[in-house]
Design an enzyme around this catalytic site. Structure first.
Site, PDB file in Angstrom:
ATOM      1  N   VAL A 182       0.852  -1.199   0.000  1.00 41.36           N
ATOM      2  CA  VAL A 182       0.000   0.000   0.000  1.00 41.36           C
ATOM      3  C   VAL A 182       0.883   1.241   0.000  1.00 41.36           C
ATOM      4  O   VAL A 182       1.849   1.316   0.757  1.00 41.36           O
ATOM      5  CB  VAL A 182      -0.883   0.033   1.272  1.00 41.36           C
ATOM      6  CG1 VAL A 182      -1.781   1.260   1.271  1.00 41.36           C
ATOM      7  CG2 VAL A 182      -1.714  -1.231   1.370  1.00 41.36           C
ATOM      8  N   CYS A 183       0.561   2.199  -0.877  1.00 40.45           N
ATOM      9  CA  CYS A 183       1.312   3.452  -0.875  1.00 40.45           C
ATOM     10  C   CYS A 183       0.394   4.542  -0.299  1.00 40.45           C
ATOM     11  O   CYS A 183      -0.503   5.024  -0.977  1.00 40.45           O
ATOM     12  CB  CYS A 183       1.746   3.813  -2.292  1.00 40.45           C
ATOM     13  SG  CYS A 183       2.603   5.394  -2.365  1.00 40.45           S
TER      14      CYS A 183
END
Lengths: 158, 311
Positions: free
Chosen positions: A88-89
């Protein structure tokens, strides 16, 4: 401190559950530093409505001074989530982390991110491109296809 | 050798010791500090440095000896356990090493006593080190808070165990008396040839034994709560007494310019990596922090009422 705080967080979550989550618990009773969460898709008009995804949360010893790491175990299409690794960014899980966040509130931030993608720093280039070109029906259909094919059912979530 | 030469020589040994210390060669560092002490037995810094080596080599008794000596020497220089750094925030630069030395002496003395399970003395010295750590924004604050808490718990446990043991003895004694009385009555009835009353006597005796056991177990339960606190008390603590970083009850809360309150030790640790207020994300520096005395008093009152009170 980390272990004590995690126990508190767990107690706080069971006393006052987060509507964004169907489940939040350590993956095993012997290790307090890995949790699993089942995230609910945000309500319509979000294309993620009705989806359920398992997230594996790894918590460092220095928590809450350092952020937890979250990875989607269930496949999901989103510009800021890697399709294969589930990475996840999200800024609050990186540079914008603050020790005032909790595991539960960080999950809420991930849920908010689903409705509010940031296509300019994509981990899933194809999804980001669809969004940037304004191909909303294609984008929504792809998300929906992945929810139907890979998403958890309510039964699996508990 | 003149006195001046001796002092210089001692200082040279200290530097040699520091070099060995930084390469983690503690035994060698210890030897150098010992030589420095022979040249100049009045400098507390040599004692605290050697104490730290002893501590890292797990030689707790020797740590204790060196720290105690350092504290004595510091007292001769006018620095004693009651030196309150808040009133000496303008300490002259020349005195800073002495204050830092007092911090180390109190802290490592406290930790060596902790390791030797001498809880009461450990609390005294760790608490003496706390304001000094605060003055230097030293990260040992966290270790002190945690260790003092463990000491208090252990002390409480010792008292509880002793009292439980005494109660168990009393319980046994009373049981013996009941039994003796029961036997004597049986004997009497037999002599009077009314053995049919034996059953009622036995029932009475058994009910007495059960009541007595019940009373003792109730007392034990109550005492246990008194000594170890109610495990649910912390969950019932109001949010304003809970530090947003550790989610623990405040011990030494500080307030920021924007009015947010945090536990000093954890906030300082956060500020070491990010000079921001965790709640507002605004810029924040350690020098901006002010103690929040009202919240500290409220938290202390809560702890005293609901958890194990410090003996």
């Amino acid at each position: 401190m980390a272990a004590r705080r995690l126990i508190r967080e767990l107690a706080a979550f069971s006393a006052d559950p987060n509507p964004a989550l169907a489940l939040l618990e350590p993956t095993s009773s012997s290790n307090l530093f890995q949790w699993r969460a089942v995230l609910r898709g945000p309500a319509a008009p979000s294309p993620y409505e009705g989806g359920l995804w398992e997230i594996i949360i790894s918590i460092p010893e220095s928590y809450p001074l350092s952020p937890p790491t979250m990875k989607f175990k269930t496949k999901i299409v989103h510009p800021n989530i890697h399709l294969e690794t589930g990475e996840v960014c999200l800024d609050v899980l990186k540079s914008q982390w603050s020790p005032a966040w909790t595991i539960s509130s960080a999950c809420t931030a991930v849920q908010a991110m689903l409705s509010d993608p940031e296509p300019d720093s994509p981990l899933n280039v194809d999804a980001a491109n669809l969004l940037r070109c304004g191909e909303f029906s294609g984008y929504n259909a792809l998300i929906h296809y992945y929810i139907i094919t890979y998403g958890l059912s309510e039964k699996e979530a508990c | 050798m003149t006195t001046k030469e001796k002092l210089r020589q001692a200082n040279d040994y200290k530097y040699a010791g520091n070099i060995s210390f930084h390469t983690k060669n503690y035994t060698q560092a210890m030897e150098q500090y010992s030589k420095a002490i022979i040249c100049d037995p009045t400098n507390p810094v040599y004692f605290t440095n050697r104490a730290l080596c002893h501590y890292l080599c797990k030689e707790l008794e020797l740590t204790e000896v060196d720290c105690t000596r350092a504290i004595e020497l510091l007292r001769d220089c006018g620095f004693d356990a009651d030196t309150n750094p808040q009133t000496t925030s303008e300490v002259p630069a020349a005195q800073k090493p002495l204050m830092s030395s007092l911090l180390k002496a109190q802290f490592y003395l406290g930790m060596s006593l902790f390791g030797q399970e001498r809880w009461r003395a450990a609390i005294k010295h760790l608490k003496a080190a706390y304001p000094l750590c605060r003055h230097f924004n030293d990260p040992k604050l966290m270790v002190i808070i945690d260790s003092v808490r463990i000491c208090e718990r252990q002390l409480s446990q010792e008292v509880y165990e002793r009292e439980t043991h005494e109660r168990a003895q009393l319980h046994t004694l009373l049981m013996g008396l009941l039994n003796k009385k029961f036997r004597a009555s049986c004997e009497l009835k037999r002599e009077l040839h009314c053995s049919e009353e034996y059953d009622s006597l036995k029932a009475k005796y058994e009910s007495n034994v059960a009541s007595l056991t019940d009373i003792f177990s109730q007392v034990n339960e109550k005492k246990k709560k008194e000594h170890f606190g109610d495990p649910n008390a912390l969950e019932d603590a109001p949010d304003y007494l809970i530090d947003p970083i550790s989610l623990d009850i405040f011990r030494d809360p500080v307030i920021t310019r924007t009015g947010q309150t945090y536990e000093r030790a954890w906030l300082l640790e956060h500020l070491a990596t990010s000079k921001t207020d965790p709640m507002t994300r605004g810029p924040l520096y350690a020098s901006d922090l002010v103690p929040n005395i009202a919240i500290r008093n409220a938290a202390e009152a809560f702890l005293k009422k609901n958890m194990n009170p410090a003996p």
